[in-house]
Design an enzyme around this catalytic site. Structure first.
Site, PDB file in Angstrom:
ATOM      1  N   LYS A 154       0.978  -1.150   0.094  1.00 46.85           N
ATOM      2  CA  LYS A 154       0.092  -0.036  -0.056  1.00 46.85           C
ATOM      3  C   LYS A 154       0.950   1.425  -0.117  1.00 46.85           C
ATOM      4  O   LYS A 154       1.668   1.442   0.926  1.00 46.85           O
ATOM      5  CB  LYS A 154      -0.900  -0.029   1.206  1.00 46.85           C
ATOM      6  CG  LYS A 154      -2.223   0.991   0.946  1.00 46.85           C
ATOM      7  CD  LYS A 154      -2.500   1.746   2.054  1.00 46.85           C
ATOM      8  CE  LYS A 154      -1.673   3.117   2.301  1.00 46.85           C
ATOM      9  NZ  LYS A 154      -2.143   4.497   1.608  1.00 46.85           N
ATOM     10  N   GLY A 207       6.228   4.617   8.972  1.00 46.44           N
ATOM     11  CA  GLY A 207       5.355   5.766   8.936  1.00 46.44           C
ATOM     12  C   GLY A 207       5.400   6.383  10.146  1.00 46.44           C
ATOM     13  O   GLY A 207       6.457   6.189  11.035  1.00 46.44           O
ATOM     14  N   SER A 208       4.610   6.946  10.491  1.00 44.27           N
ATOM     15  CA  SER A 208       4.552   7.901  12.069  1.00 44.27           C
ATOM     16  C   SER A 208       4.460   7.051  13.303  1.00 44.27           C
ATOM     17  O   SER A 208       3.765   5.853  12.917  1.00 44.27           O
ATOM     18  CB  SER A 208       3.558   9.005  11.846  1.00 44.27           C
ATOM     19  OG  SER A 208       2.133   8.367  11.742  1.00 44.27           O
ATOM     20  N   THR A 209       5.004   7.318  14.151  1.00 44.21           N
ATOM     21  CA  THR A 209       4.784   6.543  15.457  1.00 44.21           C
ATOM     22  C   THR A 209       3.353   6.317  15.790  1.00 44.21           C
ATOM     23  O   THR A 209       3.117   5.222  16.336  1.00 44.21           O
ATOM     24  CB  THR A 209       5.825   7.378  16.601  1.00 44.21           C
ATOM     25  OG1 THR A 209       7.176   7.238  16.370  1.00 44.21           O
ATOM     26  CG2 THR A 209       5.490   6.439  17.842  1.00 44.21           C
ATOM     27  N   VAL A 211       0.290   6.125  13.863  1.00 43.69           N
ATOM     28  CA  VAL A 211      -0.115   5.312  13.424  1.00 43.69           C
ATOM     29  C   VAL A 211       0.556   3.717  13.461  1.00 43.69           C
ATOM     30  O   VAL A 211      -0.313   2.954  13.462  1.00 43.69           O
ATOM     31  CB  VAL A 211      -0.230   5.576  11.669  1.00 43.69           C
ATOM     32  CG1 VAL A 211      -0.733   4.433  10.888  1.00 43.69           C
ATOM     33  CG2 VAL A 211      -0.813   6.779  11.314  1.00 43.69           C
ATOM     34  N   GLY A 212       1.923   3.811  13.576  1.00 45.07           N
ATOM     35  CA  GLY A 212       2.588   2.515  13.938  1.00 45.07           C
ATOM     36  C   GLY A 212       1.944   1.737  15.052  1.00 45.07           C
ATOM     37  O   GLY A 212       1.642   0.675  15.135  1.00 45.07           O
ATOM     38  N   GLU A 229       9.104   0.732  11.143  1.00 42.40           N
ATOM     39  CA  GLU A 229      10.011   1.721  10.960  1.00 42.40           C
ATOM     40  C   GLU A 229       9.501   3.200  11.041  1.00 42.40           C
ATOM     41  O   GLU A 229       8.470   3.512  10.291  1.00 42.40           O
ATOM     42  CB  GLU A 229      10.637   1.706   9.644  1.00 42.40           C
ATOM     43  CG  GLU A 229      11.254   0.362   9.290  1.00 42.40           C
ATOM     44  CD  GLU A 229      12.688   0.370   9.961  1.00 42.40           C
ATOM     45  OE1 GLU A 229      12.925   1.232  10.452  1.00 42.40           O
ATOM     46  OE2 GLU A 229      13.215  -0.812   9.579  1.00 42.40           O
ATOM     47  N   CYS A 263      13.315  10.462   7.757  1.00 37.54           N
ATOM     48  CA  CYS A 263      13.114   9.929   9.016  1.00 37.54           C
ATOM     49  C   CYS A 263      14.507   9.964   9.892  1.00 37.54           C
ATOM     50  O   CYS A 263      14.608   9.816  10.915  1.00 37.54           O
ATOM     51  CB  CYS A 263      12.621   8.494   9.082  1.00 37.54           C
ATOM     52  SG  CYS A 263      13.604   7.483   7.980  1.00 37.54           S
ATOM     53  N   GLU A 356       9.243  15.609  16.003  1.00 39.66           N
ATOM     54  CA  GLU A 356       9.817  15.297  14.896  1.00 39.66           C
ATOM     55  C   GLU A 356       9.060  16.321  13.772  1.00 39.66           C
ATOM     56  O   GLU A 356       7.747  16.288  13.850  1.00 39.66           O
ATOM     57  CB  GLU A 356       9.453  13.964  14.292  1.00 39.66           C
ATOM     58  CG  GLU A 356       9.938  13.746  12.846  1.00 39.66           C
ATOM     59  CD  GLU A 356       9.624  12.080  12.346  1.00 39.66           C
ATOM     60  OE1 GLU A 356       8.595  11.849  12.508  1.00 39.66           O
ATOM     61  OE2 GLU A 356      10.454  11.588  11.657  1.00 39.66           O
TER      62      GLU A 356
HETATM   63  P1  NAP Z   1       1.830   7.950   8.438  1.00 37.12           P
HETATM   64  O1  NAP Z   1       0.750   9.023   8.350  1.00 37.12           O
HETATM   65  O2  NAP Z   1       1.847   7.154   9.486  1.00 37.12           O
HETATM   66  O3  NAP Z   1       1.396   7.110   6.991  1.00 37.12           O
HETATM   67  C1  NAP Z   1       2.088   5.900   6.448  1.00 37.12           C
HETATM   68  C2  NAP Z   1       1.471   5.083   5.672  1.00 37.12           C
HETATM   69  O4  NAP Z   1       0.400   4.385   6.608  1.00 37.12           O
HETATM   70  C3  NAP Z   1       0.795   5.583   4.486  1.00 37.12           C
HETATM   71  O5  NAP Z   1       0.799   4.865   3.574  1.00 37.12           O
HETATM   72  C4  NAP Z   1      -0.747   5.830   5.297  1.00 37.12           C
HETATM   73  O6  NAP Z   1      -1.738   5.767   4.375  1.00 37.12           O
HETATM   74  C5  NAP Z   1      -0.812   4.515   6.035  1.00 37.12           C
HETATM   75  N1  NAP Z   1      -1.840   4.523   6.864  1.00 37.12           N
HETATM   76  C6  NAP Z   1      -2.359   5.832   7.683  1.00 37.12           C
HETATM   77  N2  NAP Z   1      -3.344   5.462   8.694  1.00 37.12           N
HETATM   78  C7  NAP Z   1      -3.395   4.012   8.556  1.00 37.12           C
HETATM   79  C8  NAP Z   1      -4.068   2.992   9.407  1.00 37.12           C
HETATM   80  N3  NAP Z   1      -5.039   3.165  10.221  1.00 37.12           N
HETATM   81  N4  NAP Z   1      -3.933   1.648   9.014  1.00 37.12           N
HETATM   82  C9  NAP Z   1      -2.945   1.367   8.038  1.00 37.12           C
HETATM   83  N5  NAP Z   1      -2.274   2.073   7.404  1.00 37.12           N
HETATM   84  C10 NAP Z   1      -2.271   3.415   7.516  1.00 37.12           C
HETATM   85  O7  NAP Z   1       3.390   8.484   7.815  1.00 37.12           O
HETATM   86  P2  NAP Z   1       3.421   9.646   6.696  1.00 37.12           P
HETATM   87  O8  NAP Z   1       2.911  11.065   7.438  1.00 37.12           O
HETATM   88  O9  NAP Z   1       3.292   9.111   5.558  1.00 37.12           O
HETATM   89  O10 NAP Z   1       5.176   9.518   6.914  1.00 37.12           O
HETATM   90  C11 NAP Z   1       6.054  10.240   7.724  1.00 37.12           C
HETATM   91  C12 NAP Z   1       6.456   9.507   8.895  1.00 37.12           C
HETATM   92  O11 NAP Z   1       7.173   8.154   8.497  1.00 37.12           O
HETATM   93  C13 NAP Z   1       7.378  10.208   9.748  1.00 37.12           C
HETATM   94  O12 NAP Z   1       6.983  10.103  10.987  1.00 37.12           O
HETATM   95  C14 NAP Z   1       8.705   9.735   9.450  1.00 37.12           C
HETATM   96  O13 NAP Z   1       9.720   9.579  10.314  1.00 37.12           O
HETATM   97  C15 NAP Z   1       8.337   8.203   9.120  1.00 37.12           C
HETATM   98  N6  NAP Z   1       9.240   7.422   8.484  1.00 37.12           N
HETATM   99  C16 NAP Z   1       9.861   6.488   8.900  1.00 37.12           C
HETATM  100  C17 NAP Z   1      11.189   5.769   8.342  1.00 37.12           C
HETATM  101  C18 NAP Z   1      12.061   4.700   8.984  1.00 37.12           C
HETATM  102  O14 NAP Z   1      12.633   3.978   8.247  1.00 37.12           O
HETATM  103  N7  NAP Z   1      11.994   4.430  10.289  1.00 37.12           N
HETATM  104  C19 NAP Z   1      11.210   6.224   7.040  1.00 37.12           C
HETATM  105  C20 NAP Z   1      10.476   7.078   6.501  1.00 37.12           C
HETATM  106  C21 NAP Z   1       9.368   7.624   7.084  1.00 37.12           C
HETATM  107  P3  NAP Z   1      -2.097   7.306   3.589  1.00 37.12           P
HETATM  108  O15 NAP Z   1      -1.164   7.568   2.710  1.00 37.12           O
HETATM  109  O16 NAP Z   1      -3.550   7.131   3.112  1.00 37.12           O
HETATM  110  O17 NAP Z   1      -2.438   8.272   4.817  1.00 37.12           O
END
Ligand code: NAP
Ligand code: MG
Length: 454
Positions: A154, A207-209, A211-212, A229, A263, A356
């Protein structure tokens, strides 16, 4: 199905309209993946390797196209986007060698033979963010496919285009249909369904902590394997004995690359007091030199933020009276631009030091002793990345062992290397991706005892 528009963040123009999946169509895709996984796991290891090598070759011949797509969809600079497409090629090529190396153990036992097998899980669901759509997709899909799993991916709603192209390239390479599917749509619908679906054996979430946490809770309900991650607020620790010129010249790129939407961004810069003034003077020159421009321009070093709403979030970190030291430049006009900004909060509890931001804002603080440097570096809920600048070898070793973080670099800001393990401490995540062991994370270990009794 419901269509959604994909926007170019540098121009605010619509790039494409994409059909998003709903729960029913997600279920259909998982059913196809499950069926495909049954035959994919039985493809001979050497043949699986060959198909993955062909996939890497197809990506290689499509690098310019993938890169242009990422510039238009994500606002990444063309230089970065070419690197990212090349990273996908290299990750797939690296793990193409894994099918023939999923080696188990033979363990001494009485009256028989005991061996372990690494069995594929079945269907792996991977949920990808918008900041590095291509590399992050490949980090899970390549080792998961190599280990004999089908993958449903996804992409982030904002940035689905390169992932969709990768699925086409996999088919062109001869990877059987439905072994690797990309499922665009909303996180709350498609992503959530992958977490809840009983036939998805593992979730890899980046993604974000926030949602994680929900994803981990969802996986717990089914005792489903999960790798997370998550976010970061990494420290760049600069000691006075370091090459201050090099530290100052490179620090902007360690936080403003990809407009800070990284990140691993070293967004907290900690400088030893006696070098603080010299560092700040050179850092200011370096920040003002960062070329913030149309990402399609070959000389551009930083593009726009991903969306209007994300720019609002980033801007909210700088209300009236914020401790701004200096700023770089950004273009006027359309596009979600934000100038690189350096702030000097007085205390480590300030939200500029704790949260962050995921934008081009770097916070600088000074420290007096090595002990204080380590304490400040660890004064964070996150622990993903970080850098240490010093010429003192003993100190480099002491401090790198003391910082609670998964990925550190000394006298550099190395980015993620696919052949070394990557992942976070504390709220930055759970589990590791990449490195030589990654394919094993997409298997169950099975132990079998064969009796030799007559
Ligand atoms: P996000 O809002 O957590 O979204 C990440 C992914 O999860 C997107 O595909 C999103 O879909 C999906 N999602 C949202 N809600 C969900 C749910 N309830 N169930 C399942 N999937 C869901 O993160 P973001 O804003 O896209 O990205 C930024 C964050 O990612 C930052 O906190 C960053 O630090 C982190 N990140 C971490 C790493 C690492 O390797 N540690 C690498 C890159 C980024 P939608 O697109 O539809 O919202
Ligand atoms: Mg989000």
């Amino acid at each position: 199905m419901s269509a959604f528009d994909v926007i170019n963040p540098a121009t605010e123009q619509v790039v494409a309209s994409v059909e998003g999946l709903e729960v029913d169509s997600t279920d259909e895709a998982v059913a196809r993946a499950k069926q495909a996984s049954e035959s994919w796991r039985r493809v001979a290891p050497g043949d699986r390797s060959r198909l993955l090598r062909r996939f890497a070759d197809r990506v290689d011949s499509d690098i310019e196209n993938l890169a242009r797509l990422e510039v238009a969809n994500s606002g990444h600079t063309i230089g970065n986007a070419r690197w990212e497409a090349g990273n996908v090629r290299d990750v797939i090529a690296y793990y193409s060698a894994a099918p023939e190396r999923l080696i188990g153990q033979q363990i001494p036992v009485a009256d028989g033979l005991d061996v372990t097998f690494h069995e594929p899980l079945g269907v792996v669901g991977t949920i990808v963010p918008w900041n590095f759509p291509m590399p992050i997709a490949s980090w899970s899909l390549a080792p998961a496919l190599a280990a004999g799993n089908a993958v449903v991916l996804k992409p982030a709603e904002l940035t689905p285009l390169t992932a969709m192209r990768l699925a086409e390239l996999a088919l062109e390479a001869g990877i059987p249909e439905h072994v690797f599917q990309v499922l665009p749509g909303k996180g709350s619908i498609v992503g959530q369904r992958l977490v809840d679906h009983p036939d998805v054996a593992k979730i890899v979430f980046t993604g974000s902590t926030e949602v994680g946490r929900q994803i981990m809770a969802g996986c717990a309900a089914q005792v489903k394997a999960v790798t997370l991650e998550l976010g970061g607020k990494s420290a760049n620790v600069i000691f006075a004995d370091a090459d201050i010129e090099a530290a100052a010249a490179t620090a902007p790129y360690a936080v403003f690359d990809n407009a800070g939407q990284d990140c691993c961004a070293r967004s907290r810069i900690l400088v030893e007091q006696s070098a603080y003034e010299a560092f700040m003077a050179e850092f200011e020159v370096a920040v003002k030199k960062v070329v913030v421009a149309d990402p399609a321009d070959e000389t551009s070093e930083m593009g726009p933020l991903i969306s209007a709403s994300h720019r609002e979030v980033v801007a909210s970190f700088l209300p009236e009276g914020s401790p701004i030291a200096f700023r770089g430049s950004a273009p006027e006009g359309p596009g979600f631009w934000f100038a690189p900004t350096v702030v000097t909060p007085e205390s480590s509890v300030h939200r500029l030091m704790q949260e962050e931001i995921f934008g081009p804002i770097a916070a600088v603080m000074s420290f007096a002793t090595e002990e204080e440097a380590v304490r400040l570096a660890n004064d964070s809920h996150f622990g993903l990345s970080g850098s240490i600048w010093t010429r003192d070898l003993g100190r480099a070793i002491r401090v790198s062992r003391a910082i609670e973080s998964g990925n550190l670099s000394v006298n550099s800001h190395s980015s993620v290397r696919y052949w070394t393990p990557f992942g976070g401490f504390k709220l930055s995540g759970l589990g590791r991706e990449l490195g030589p062991d990654a394919p094993f994370a997409f298997t169950e270990t099975k132990n079998v005892f064969f009796s030799t009794k007559e």
